[in-house]
Write a protein that holds these residues in place. Structure first.
Motif, short mmCIF file in Angstrom:
data_model
loop_
_atom_site.label_atom_id
_atom_site.label_comp_id
_atom_site.label_asym_id
_atom_site.label_seq_id
_atom_site.Cartn_x
_atom_site.Cartn_y
_atom_site.Cartn_z
N ARG A 194 0.87 -1.19 0.00
CA ARG A 194 0.00 0.00 0.00
C ARG A 194 0.89 1.23 0.00
N VAL A 195 0.63 2.17 -0.93
CA VAL A 195 1.52 3.33 -1.09
C VAL A 195 0.71 4.62 -1.23
N TRP A 196 1.22 5.67 -0.61
CA TRP A 196 0.69 7.01 -0.85
C TRP A 196 1.87 7.97 -0.90
N PHE A 197 1.65 9.17 -1.38
CA PHE A 197 2.75 10.14 -1.44
C PHE A 197 2.22 11.54 -1.16
N THR A 198 3.07 12.35 -0.60
CA THR A 198 2.72 13.74 -0.35
C THR A 198 3.98 14.55 -0.08
N THR A 199 4.07 15.77 -0.53
CA THR A 199 3.06 16.57 -1.19
C THR A 199 3.56 16.88 -2.61
N SER A 200 2.66 17.37 -3.45
CA SER A 200 3.01 17.51 -4.86
C SER A 200 2.92 18.97 -5.31
N HIS A 201 3.48 19.25 -6.48
CA HIS A 201 3.38 20.58 -7.08
C HIS A 201 2.73 20.44 -8.45
N PRO A 202 1.69 21.23 -8.72
CA PRO A 202 0.98 21.07 -10.00
C PRO A 202 1.89 21.16 -11.22
N SER A 203 2.97 21.96 -11.14
CA SER A 203 3.84 22.09 -12.31
C SER A 203 4.61 20.82 -12.60
N ASN A 204 4.78 19.97 -11.63
CA ASN A 204 5.53 18.73 -11.84
C ASN A 204 4.64 17.52 -12.07
N MET A 205 3.38 17.66 -11.73
CA MET A 205 2.51 16.49 -11.77
C MET A 205 2.25 16.05 -13.21
N GLU A 206 2.70 14.84 -13.54
CA GLU A 206 2.54 14.33 -14.90
C GLU A 206 1.24 13.54 -15.02
#
Ligand code: 5AD
Ligand code: SF4
Length: 453
Positions: A246-258
């Protein structure tokens, strides 16, 4: 889980209740801190929670026993956050209380670490409150020497077994941030981005999983900016999703989100279908002032890719109200974006000037009464959407990962694969799954009862 709040995403203070493999009073029989006690208080984000875990390991190695109350502690470590002004005020309150306990001979030493420790303001705090040790985020390893351990050489990221509990672990994949958002102190206190090698991340996770970890959260200020030797974040996420259950990630930046990453969230069974993507504002003019590097339209497009990839998934964001120069028109655009994106939850922040950031010196300060009204309007928009979306879950039977076992009232806290927080009536142990039917829903949390079967 996320709630709609004006507080920073503050994780509960983790005091390790399970005895460490090295013994709860830790270290060798001649450990320098044997017989002494320490209390660690954590403020702020998951990165700080993780740093506290590293420091916990050091004090345990030095032989300190961990205690929960200041008055029982020889050494108190305040691991702090500097994101907003009231964060400093809160810490001042704690420092005042610690001075009182010290004058009564109950607390002996006080250390200030984390983001405030890295900021200029720490010097005046040190003088005012007679703090014994001040450390920033880059030299927390110096705590080792302070507690009597041999000097440690810091690698940029620790190889730490999970400490949230045996079942869940946070794994740092990058530190620092290469952005320069107008309002944000993080690049100053945490420095530029350093990415950890893919092999090192995957190896740590393999070890964690072999040791019983069932849930891994990848951590960093902008995890989706991670890159290493030609690999990008999605490659890392996919590799991790192969080895962790089970995996989650945080936090992200809209400019990098592919888009590729957004699709992977939907496609891969082991990835929790929950995206935290801070937008900050719905106004292109404000996004430019903030140096966010994207327009609202691009953000909306990302969200539609996510919703298509994971229709049942959950989406959260960060929003700042009252940044200098924010007009009523800008605010209305934020409200419209909130409406359009139908967030499942959000952290809403009132702008707080941080000394040393560009925004602290910008004209156009928004009066507090207006900030308060805008804050409530955004909050209302978020909560209405969240409530409506949560209602759709009622009646569904869901597989729920138990994060925290049942409290006295019999409620355990779990998470669905869609990333929703659930209070569930079950005696199931943390780290296991139960199948439950969602019986009701509020704006922040779902309620379920374990199916009798
Ligand atoms: N004022 C208000 N909110 C801030 N944040 C960061 N710096 C500030 C500030 N000076 C918020 C942003 C960020 C979150 C972690 O904290 O929304 O995404
Ligand atoms: Fe701060 Fe912006 Fe970096 Fe996020 S991306 S940590 S808001 S500078």
């Amino acid at each position: 889980m996320n709630s709609t709040t004006n507080e920073a995403p503050t994780a509960p203070i983790q005091l390790s209740r399970k005895p460490s493999e090295r013994g709860s009073t830790g270290g060798s029989p001649d450990a320098p801190g044997r017989g002494k006690t320490a209390c660690i208080r954590t403020f702020g984000c998951q990165m700080n929670v993780h740093d506290s875990d590293r420091m916990r390991r050091m004090i345990q190695d030095a032989g300190y026993a961990e205690v929960q109350h200041y008055e029982d502690a020889d050494l108190v470590i305040l691991n702090t956050c500097y994101v907003r002004e009231n964060a400093v005020d809160r810490v001042r309150g704690h420092l005042g209380e610690l001075n009182r306990l010290r004058s009564e001979g109950r607390v002996k030493k006080v250390a200030l670490t984390g983001c405030i420790g890295a900021a200029e303001e720490s010097q005046s705090l040190q003088k005012t409150y007679n703090i014994d040790l001040v450390l920033g985020t880059h030299n927390t390893y110096e705590l080792a020497e302070f507690v009597g351990l041999p000097t440690m050489r810091e690698t940029y990221t620790p190889e730490l077994p999970g400490t949230e509990g045996e079942h869940s672990a946070f794994v740092t994949i990058m530190t620092g941030c290469n952005y320069q958002c107008s309002y944000c102190i993080v690049p100053t206190v945490r420095g530029r981005m350093i990415c950890r090698p893919m092999g090192s991340v995957v190896e740590e996770i393999e070890n964690l999983v072999a040791g019983g970890t069932r849930y891994v959260t990848l951590l960093g200020q902008t995890v989706d900016a991670w890159r290493y030797e030609g690999k990008r974040f999605c490659d890392l996420l996919e590799a991790v999703s192969e080895v962790a259950p089970r995996v989650w990630f945080t936090t992200s930046h809209p400019s990098n989100m592919e888009d590729r990453t957004l699709r992977a969230i939907g496609e891969r069974d082991t990835i929790v279908k929950r995206l935290h993507l801070p937008v900050q504002s719905g106004s292109d003019r404000m996004l430019k002032v903030m140096h966010r590097g994207y327009k609202a339209e691009r953000y909306r497009r990302k969200i539609s890719v996510f919703r298509e990839a994971a229709p049942e998934g959950s989406l959260s964001t960060d929003i700042i109200v009252g940044h200098p120069g924010e007009t009523e028109v800008d605010h209305q655009q934020t409200l419209r974006l909130v409406e359009d994106c139908e967030f499942d939850s959000a952290y809403i922040f009132k702008f707080s000037p941080r000394r040393g950031t560009e925004a602290a010196d910008l004209p156009g300060v928004v009066p507090e009464a207006i900030v308060q009204r805008r804050f409530l309007e955004v909050l209302r928009g978020i909560e209405q959407n969240a409530f409506r979306r949560n209602q759709r879950k009622v009646g569904n039977t869901e597989e729920i990962f138990i994060r925290h076992g049942a409290t006295e009232d019999g409620k355990a806290i779990g998470e669905t694969w869609s990333g929703h927080a659930v209070h569930v009536d079950t005696g199931a142990a943390p780290g296991t799954y139960v199948k439950s039917t969602i019986e009701s829903a509020g704006p922040h949390v779902l309620y379920a009862r374990e199916r009798a079967s």
